[in-house]
Scaffold this motif. Structure first.
Motif, PDB file in Angstrom:
ATOM      1  N   ALA A  77       0.705  -1.254  -0.040  1.00  0.00           N
ATOM      2  CA  ALA A  77       0.108  -0.050  -0.128  1.00  0.00           C
ATOM      3  C   ALA A  77       0.909   1.426   0.164  1.00  0.00           C
ATOM      4  CB  ALA A  77      -0.833  -0.007   1.168  1.00  0.00           C
ATOM      5  N   LEU A  78       0.478   2.219  -0.797  1.00  0.00           N
ATOM      6  CA  LEU A  78       0.949   3.656  -0.885  1.00  0.00           C
ATOM      7  C   LEU A  78       0.323   4.422   0.132  1.00  0.00           C
ATOM      8  CD1 LEU A  78       3.208   5.255  -2.039  1.00  0.00           C
ATOM      9  CD2 LEU A  78       1.959   5.714  -4.094  1.00  0.00           C
ATOM     10  N   VAL A  79       0.869   5.236   0.777  1.00  0.00           N
ATOM     11  CA  VAL A  79      -0.237   6.165   1.568  1.00  0.00           C
ATOM     12  C   VAL A  79       0.398   7.785   1.520  1.00  0.00           C
ATOM     13  CG1 VAL A  79      -0.714   6.880   3.956  1.00  0.00           C
ATOM     14  CG2 VAL A  79      -0.544   4.366   3.183  1.00  0.00           C
ATOM     15  N   GLU A  80      -0.294   8.505   0.870  1.00  0.00           N
ATOM     16  CA  GLU A  80       0.192   9.732   0.584  1.00  0.00           C
ATOM     17  C   GLU A  80      -0.064  10.829   1.566  1.00  0.00           C
ATOM     18  OE1 GLU A  80       0.992  13.141  -2.783  1.00  0.00           O
ATOM     19  OE2 GLU A  80      -0.326  11.500  -3.561  1.00  0.00           O
ATOM     20  N   PHE A  81       0.725  11.333   2.283  1.00  0.00           N
ATOM     21  CA  PHE A  81       0.150  12.217   3.498  1.00  0.00           C
ATOM     22  C   PHE A  81       0.132  13.772   2.902  1.00  0.00           C
ATOM     23  CE2 PHE A  81       2.707   8.930   5.659  1.00  0.00           C
ATOM     24  CZ  PHE A  81       1.841   8.474   6.288  1.00  0.00           C
ATOM     25  N   GLY A  82      -1.109  14.404   3.128  1.00  0.00           N
ATOM     26  CA  GLY A  82      -1.356  15.745   2.501  1.00  0.00           C
ATOM     27  C   GLY A  82      -1.331  15.421   1.062  1.00  0.00           C
ATOM     28  N   SER A  83      -2.228  14.839   0.430  1.00  0.00           N
ATOM     29  CA  SER A  83      -1.895  14.258  -1.046  1.00  0.00           C
ATOM     30  C   SER A  83      -2.284  15.529  -1.985  1.00  0.00           C
ATOM     31  CB  SER A  83      -3.077  13.376  -1.387  1.00  0.00           C
ATOM     32  OG  SER A  83      -4.119  13.515  -0.925  1.00  0.00           O
ATOM     33  N   LEU A  91       9.336   5.389   3.691  1.00  0.00           N
ATOM     34  CA  LEU A  91       8.745   6.464   3.411  1.00  0.00           C
ATOM     35  C   LEU A  91       9.827   7.228   2.573  1.00  0.00           C
ATOM     36  CD1 LEU A  91       6.822   8.790   4.742  1.00  0.00           C
ATOM     37  CD2 LEU A  91       8.650   9.565   6.290  1.00  0.00           C
ATOM     38  N   VAL A  92       9.104   7.900   1.543  1.00  0.00           N
ATOM     39  CA  VAL A  92       9.544   8.846   0.569  1.00  0.00           C
ATOM     40  C   VAL A  92       9.321  10.186   0.610  1.00  0.00           C
ATOM     41  CG1 VAL A  92       9.854   9.237  -1.919  1.00  0.00           C
ATOM     42  CG2 VAL A  92       9.821   6.913  -1.218  1.00  0.00           C
ATOM     43  N   VAL A  93      10.288  10.986   1.018  1.00  0.00           N
ATOM     44  CA  VAL A  93      10.064  12.436   1.272  1.00  0.00           C
ATOM     45  C   VAL A  93      10.639  13.598   0.396  1.00  0.00           C
ATOM     46  CG1 VAL A  93      10.363  14.233   3.340  1.00  0.00           C
ATOM     47  CG2 VAL A  93      10.117  11.599   3.798  1.00  0.00           C
ATOM     48  N   GLY A  94      10.019  14.430  -0.093  1.00  0.00           N
ATOM     49  CA  GLY A  94      10.688  15.532  -0.966  1.00  0.00           C
ATOM     50  C   GLY A  94      11.289  16.764   0.119  1.00  0.00           C
ATOM     51  N   VAL A  95      12.595  16.931   0.047  1.00  0.00           N
ATOM     52  CA  VAL A  95      13.220  17.771   0.997  1.00  0.00           C
ATOM     53  C   VAL A  95      14.051  18.783  -0.006  1.00  0.00           C
ATOM     54  CG1 VAL A  95      15.039  17.922   2.702  1.00  0.00           C
ATOM     55  CG2 VAL A  95      13.692  15.889   2.581  1.00  0.00           C
ATOM     56  N   LYS A 109       1.789  14.489  -8.439  1.00  0.00           N
ATOM     57  CA  LYS A 109       3.258  13.972  -8.081  1.00  0.00           C
ATOM     58  C   LYS A 109       2.966  12.144  -8.251  1.00  0.00           C
ATOM     59  CE  LYS A 109       5.710  17.616  -5.781  1.00  0.00           C
ATOM     60  NZ  LYS A 109       4.588  18.655  -5.741  1.00  0.00           N
ATOM     61  N   VAL A 110       1.887  11.792  -7.475  1.00  0.00           N
ATOM     62  CA  VAL A 110       1.845  10.437  -7.254  1.00  0.00           C
ATOM     63  C   VAL A 110       1.825   9.603  -8.738  1.00  0.00           C
ATOM     64  CG1 VAL A 110      -0.645  10.007  -7.129  1.00  0.00           C
ATOM     65  CG2 VAL A 110       0.906   8.481  -5.833  1.00  0.00           C
ATOM     66  N   ARG A 111       1.228  10.489  -9.775  1.00  0.00           N
ATOM     67  CA  ARG A 111       1.101  10.138 -10.909  1.00  0.00           C
ATOM     68  C   ARG A 111       2.557   9.818 -11.583  1.00  0.00           C
ATOM     69  NH1 ARG A 111      -3.824  10.630 -13.763  1.00  0.00           N
ATOM     70  NH2 ARG A 111      -5.521  11.575 -12.348  1.00  0.00           N
ATOM     71  N   ARG A 112       3.447  10.473 -11.174  1.00  0.00           N
ATOM     72  CA  ARG A 112       4.665  10.120 -11.653  1.00  0.00           C
ATOM     73  C   ARG A 112       5.284   8.684 -11.221  1.00  0.00           C
ATOM     74  NH1 ARG A 112       3.208  15.154 -13.006  1.00  0.00           N
ATOM     75  NH2 ARG A 112       4.931  16.139 -14.337  1.00  0.00           N
ATOM     76  N   LEU A 113       4.718   8.279 -10.009  1.00  0.00           N
ATOM     77  CA  LEU A 113       5.227   6.877  -9.302  1.00  0.00           C
ATOM     78  C   LEU A 113       4.312   5.763  -9.661  1.00  0.00           C
ATOM     79  CD1 LEU A 113       5.841   7.652  -5.519  1.00  0.00           C
ATOM     80  CD2 LEU A 113       7.582   7.353  -7.730  1.00  0.00           C
ATOM     81  N   LEU A 114       2.797   6.056 -10.313  1.00  0.00           N
ATOM     82  CA  LEU A 114       2.029   4.810 -10.435  1.00  0.00           C
ATOM     83  C   LEU A 114       2.358   4.020 -11.530  1.00  0.00           C
ATOM     84  CD1 LEU A 114      -1.438   6.538  -9.162  1.00  0.00           C
ATOM     85  CD2 LEU A 114      -0.003   4.915  -7.967  1.00  0.00           C
ATOM     86  N   PRO A 115       2.839   4.473 -12.586  1.00  0.00           N
ATOM     87  CA  PRO A 115       3.275   3.697 -13.802  1.00  0.00           C
ATOM     88  C   PRO A 115       4.229   2.782 -13.310  1.00  0.00           C
ATOM     89  CG  PRO A 115       2.995   5.841 -14.466  1.00  0.00           C
ATOM     90  CD  PRO A 115       3.113   5.702 -12.985  1.00  0.00           C
ATOM     91  N   PHE A 164       5.621  11.709   0.959  1.00  0.00           N
ATOM     92  CA  PHE A 164       5.440  12.935   1.446  1.00  0.00           C
ATOM     93  C   PHE A 164       6.196  14.058   0.477  1.00  0.00           C
ATOM     94  CE2 PHE A 164       5.762  15.825   5.290  1.00  0.00           C
ATOM     95  CZ  PHE A 164       4.717  16.453   5.184  1.00  0.00           C
ATOM     96  N   PRO A 165       5.516  14.223  -0.608  1.00  0.00           N
ATOM     97  CA  PRO A 165       6.555  15.125  -1.624  1.00  0.00           C
ATOM     98  C   PRO A 165       6.251  16.319  -1.351  1.00  0.00           C
ATOM     99  CG  PRO A 165       4.426  14.490  -2.500  1.00  0.00           C
ATOM    100  CD  PRO A 165       4.536  13.741  -1.204  1.00  0.00           C
ATOM    101  N   GLY A 166       6.919  17.472  -2.026  1.00  0.00           N
ATOM    102  CA  GLY A 166       6.605  18.753  -2.164  1.00  0.00           C
ATOM    103  C   GLY A 166       7.424  19.591  -1.075  1.00  0.00           C
ATOM    104  N   SER A 167       8.428  18.814  -0.577  1.00  0.00           N
ATOM    105  CA  SER A 167       8.999  19.793   0.839  1.00  0.00           C
ATOM    106  C   SER A 167       8.191  20.250   1.529  1.00  0.00           C
ATOM    107  CB  SER A 167      10.195  20.761   0.019  1.00  0.00           C
ATOM    108  OG  SER A 167      11.142  21.129   0.888  1.00  0.00           O
ATOM    109  N   THR A 168       6.636  19.748   1.891  1.00  0.00           N
ATOM    110  CA  THR A 168       6.102  20.251   2.901  1.00  0.00           C
ATOM    111  C   THR A 168       6.864  20.072   4.265  1.00  0.00           C
ATOM    112  OG1 THR A 168       4.417  19.476   1.513  1.00  0.00           O
ATOM    113  CG2 THR A 168       3.901  19.829   3.823  1.00  0.00           C
TER     114      THR A 168
END
Length: 342
Positions: A100-106, A206-210, A111-117, A176-180
């Motif tokens: 399962a992929l859980v996106e926090f603050g989606s 966990l994958v985080v944009g920083v 951005k998730v569309r870049r991963l789903l393929p 958790f992308p976007g450097s939030t």
């Protein structure tokens, strides 16, 4: 702001303010009874005036932010997109098939569309966002493009405890992308990362944009663009206060200021009073001296070792990191080491 400071996807209700305001008395009825009004009155009554960045995003603010992400000076959004596209297969490999992929603050699903393929065997996708109507609209759009994907929207403030959907696969990866993460004070960011670990469970990744520390001129330009779009975005907060709470801010009497505070490794955004003046908000007067500021946002920047050290305090171990050729932005892959209880 998300995505490196102008970080966007809908900001959770408990997102950290630029500074923690002291509470001030406010009327209990009428416009001042709203949470927005209470926060504004408290922030303006603080010794150093502040407004919460979570209130940037009314419809006008959201449109201005989308314009910001397309500016030549504003690198974070396009740079993170490029990293996700270039390294999507490597990132996806962190999650076991059927997981399962859980996106926090989606927010939006861009951005998730870049991963789903790269995740054809994904067992479930759980977008988490406080804005339920927007969340479900985005989930429906995504479902049309990925009809075989199990999508389980969770309407929740991701900074607070919430329940993941039932029967979710045990293999889980947070996103958790976007450097939030940069919009939170470092101690709060570490607490948030610990909360993610507890939410996802043992063995999760966990994958985080920083956003990264870089040349001051690049950072200053990204938050004070030549076209003045970021200035309009910042000032729009005063327009929203006038409209929704009942205030008499003269937008021409305030100026946008954004700069990189090298000592604290953060961008600061302020609204600067151009003259001595008194502004009334919900029938409460606030005096401003010429040059006095309202602190509206922080966006912390990290070095790669610095962010890994922050994550380690929250029970995460750095597994991989990807950056762009210019070293502007990073995407970190972390795995759980220990799960610290509340």
């Amino acid at each position: 702001m998300q995505g490196g400071g102008l970080s966007r996807p809908p900001t959770p209700e408990s997102a950290v303010n630029a500074a923690t305001p002291h509470l001030a008395p406010a009327p209990a009825q009428g416009p001042a009874a709203t949470a927005f009004a209470q926060d504004v009155l408290a922030g303006l009554a603080a010794p150093r005036k502040t407004l919460s960045a979570k209130y940037f995003y009314d419809s006008a603010g959201s449109a201005l932010f989308e314009e910001i992400t397309r500016l030549p000076e504003y690198y974070p959004t396009r740079t993170e997109f490029a990293i996700l596209e270039r390294h999507g297969a490597e990132i996806a490999a962190l999650l076991a098939p059927g997981g399962a992929l859980v996106e926090f603050g989606s927010g939006s699903t861009e951005k998730v569309r870049r991963l789903l393929p790269h995740l054809p065997g994904l067992g479930a996708y759980v977008p988490v966002d406080v804005s339920e109507e927007f969340l479900r609209s985005e989930a429906e759009d995504l479902g049309r493009d990925f009809p075989h994907l199990r999508i389980e929207p969770a309407a929740a403030d991701f900074t607070r405890p919430f329940a993941l959907p039932d029967d979710l696969p045990e293999a889980r990866m947070g996103f958790f992308p976007g450097s939030t993460i940069g919009n939170f004070e470092p101690e709060t960011a570490a607490t948030l990362l610990g909360h993610f670990a507890r939410t996802l469970g043992a063995g999760a990744s966990l994958v985080v944009g920083v956003d990264l520390v870089k040349d001051k001129a690049v950072l200053d330009a990204a938050y004070d663009d030549a076209a003045g779009v970021t200035a309009a975005f910042n000032l729009n907060l005063l327009r929203r206060i006038n409209r929704e709470i009942g205030a008499d801010f003269d937008l021409d009497a305030f100026a946008h200021r954004a700069f990189f505070n090298e000592n604290l490794a953060r961008i600061e955004m302020h609204l600067v009073s151009r003259r001595d003046q008194v502004v009334t908000v919900a029938n409460v007067p606030f005096a401003f001296r010429e040059g006095e500021t309202i602190h509206t946002e922080n966006s912390y920047k990290y070095t790669i070792p610095g962010f890994r050290a922050l994550a380690a305090r929250a029970g995460w171990e750095g597994r991989a990191v990807w950056t762009d050729p210019d070293g502007l932005f990073s995407v970190h892959a972390l795995t759980t080491t220990t799960i610290r209880r509340h």
